[in-house]
Design an enzyme around this catalytic site. Structure first.
Site, mmCIF file in Angstrom:
data_model
loop_
_atom_site.group_PDB
_atom_site.id
_atom_site.type_symbol
_atom_site.label_atom_id
_atom_site.label_comp_id
_atom_site.label_asym_id
_atom_site.label_seq_id
_atom_site.Cartn_x
_atom_site.Cartn_y
_atom_site.Cartn_z
ATOM 1 N N THR A 334 0.825 -1.213 0.000
ATOM 2 C CA THR A 334 0.000 0.000 0.000
ATOM 3 C C THR A 334 0.857 1.260 0.000
ATOM 4 O OG1 THR A 334 -0.077 0.239 2.397
ATOM 5 C CG2 THR A 334 -1.710 -1.239 1.415
ATOM 6 N N CYS A 335 0.185 2.410 -0.125
ATOM 7 C CA CYS A 335 0.911 3.692 -0.144
ATOM 8 C C CYS A 335 1.248 4.180 1.262
ATOM 9 C CB CYS A 335 0.053 4.756 -0.822
ATOM 10 S SG CYS A 335 -0.235 4.384 -2.535
ATOM 11 N N ASP A 336 0.830 3.468 2.282
ATOM 12 C CA ASP A 336 1.024 3.927 3.657
ATOM 13 C C ASP A 336 2.402 3.525 4.178
ATOM 14 O OD1 ASP A 336 0.784 4.304 6.487
ATOM 15 O OD2 ASP A 336 -1.394 4.339 6.190
#
Ligand code: PLP
Length: 399
Positions: A334-336
């Site tokens: 994910t982008c997190d």
């Protein structure tokens, strides 16, 4: 759910044969995958049943709420611990009779209570006056186990922080239930999930024995069940005690119970943790802060969220790679920035397409994965189903 026929051994450590089987599965089905070996579930059930003779087991469905696990355990005579209408639906789909199920959530909405009653559940859990009053309107349809709290900060999840009444409050809750004409049939506790040792179970059993003796005459002797919960640990690091040794002090404590008390347990993790292996592919590589970073197609928001929610440390094993080992970072897709599995794992040099296996990935992985960022959760491949279970699982899916 897809079924596979290769022999998958989920014992700790990975040999070349296993690595080859998993690599073929990943090639054929793509990743991320959770390879679920229900033979291991059968083995775990047998081990725990042998370690706790006379204790009826209710599988805590939340640990791996999958038709293959449910049908496999149902075939062995296991009962089921449910906590929601979604889990009730799984029982309906698998054609498990309501008489084999308990509803163990101490705090639930009226809608959830009605869904469980409509299914035919008759035993519910409560730990406070509001919940007891909530159940009063259904007094003719249900009985109650009072959940008592035994805090255990040493457990990976201390389930008495959020639920359970103090032992000293049992008397007033029994009085309240009696005034509302509700039937209380016993007591339950949960000594914490993935406990470090059996001490809190033993303490809780001894305390409950005293409570059962104190209130022996209550409700014409209706307190006849002791539910010792879950918590039985999975051997993530290969250093844990044998389950028989772990349960020995509990067996000794249970021997102090009056013989007319039925003992039940709600194991989740122990039955399923060792039964699933996660397979993820490297989808990106970078050098950051002097370390190699490898990005996988499964992560903290997927199967690996136990790393954050319960400080889990799953054995992570690369199935290929070259060169010297270096301290490396494994990150999720994910982008997190939070989505990092480990910042210090000794790994060979990996490239895009290489595979990383997560061992002991059966408990609270499939059930807690999310689609954050619109990414898919791991697909489950099942191995080792009996003929009968296979027919039931495909029947459940087509209904
Ligand atoms: C009420 C209840 N019973 C049983 C379990 C299963 O516990 P474990 O997986 O530690 O065996 C849980 C876990 O959350 C629970 O909340």
């Amino acid at each position: 759910m897809e079924e596979i026929s290769e022999a998958v051994n989920t014992a700790p450590g990975v040999n070349a044969l296993q690595a080859g089987v998993w690599t073929r599965l990943a090639k054929r089905h793509g990743t991320p995958l959770l390879v679920l070996n229900v033979r291991q579930v059968r083995l775990q059930y047998q081990r725990l049943s042998d370690a706790l003779p006379g204790v009826q087991l209710y599988y805590a469905v939340k640990a791996f709420p999958h038709p293959a696990v449910i049908t496999t355990l149902a075939e062995l005579g296991c009962n089921f611990d449910l906590a929601s209408s979604g889990e009730v639906q799984l029982m309906r789909d698998a054609r498990v009779e309501a008489g084999r199920c308990l509803h163990t959530h101490p705090i639930k909405s009226d809608r959830e209570i009605r869904a469980a009653l409509a299914f035919g559940c008759t035993t519910f859990v409560a730990d406070n006056p509001v919940e007891i009053r909530k159940l009063a309107q259904y007094r003719n349809k249900l009985n109650i186990l009072l959940r008592v709290s035994f805090p255990n900060p040493g457990a990976r999840c201390d389930l008495s922080k959020k639920f359970g009444c103090a032992p000293a409050d049992v008397g007033s809750l029994l009085e309240l239930a009696a005034s509302l004409k509700l039937k209380v049939t016993g007591m339950s506790f949960h000594a914490g999930s993935q406990v470090p040792g059996p001490e809190m179970h033993v303490h809780a059993i001894n305390q409950c024995i005293q409570l059962l003796e104190t209130y022996r005459e209550w409700g014409k002797g209706s307190l006849r069940t002791l539910d010792i919960g879950g918590g039985f640990p999975a051997d993530y690091d290969g250093q844990g005690p044998d389950i028989d040794d772990f349960c020995k002090p509990m067996r000794e404590a249970l021997a102090g119970l009056p013989t007319d008390i039925r003992v039940i347990a709600e194991p989740g993790r122990f039955l399923v943790a060792a039964a699933a292996t996660a397979l993820a592919s490297v989808i990106g590589c970078a050098e950051r802060g002097g370390k190699p970073w490898y990005y996988l197609d499964d992560g903290i928001f997927g199967s690996y969220n136990g790393i954050v929610t319960e400080n889990a440390r799953y054995p992570l094993v690369p199935l290929s790679g070259e060169g010297e080992l270096r301290s490396s970072v494994l990150a999720g897709p994910t982008c997190d920035s939070f989505d990092v599995l480990t910042e210090d794992l000794q790994l060979p040099t990996l490239k895009v397409g290489d595979l990383v296996a997560g061992l002991f990935m059966g408990a609270y992985t499939y059930s807690t994965a999310t689609n954050f960022n619109g990414l898919p959760t791991a697909r489950v491949l099942v191995q080792g189903l009996s003929d009968l279970a296979r027919r039931k699982v495909s029947g459940a899916r087509s209904r």
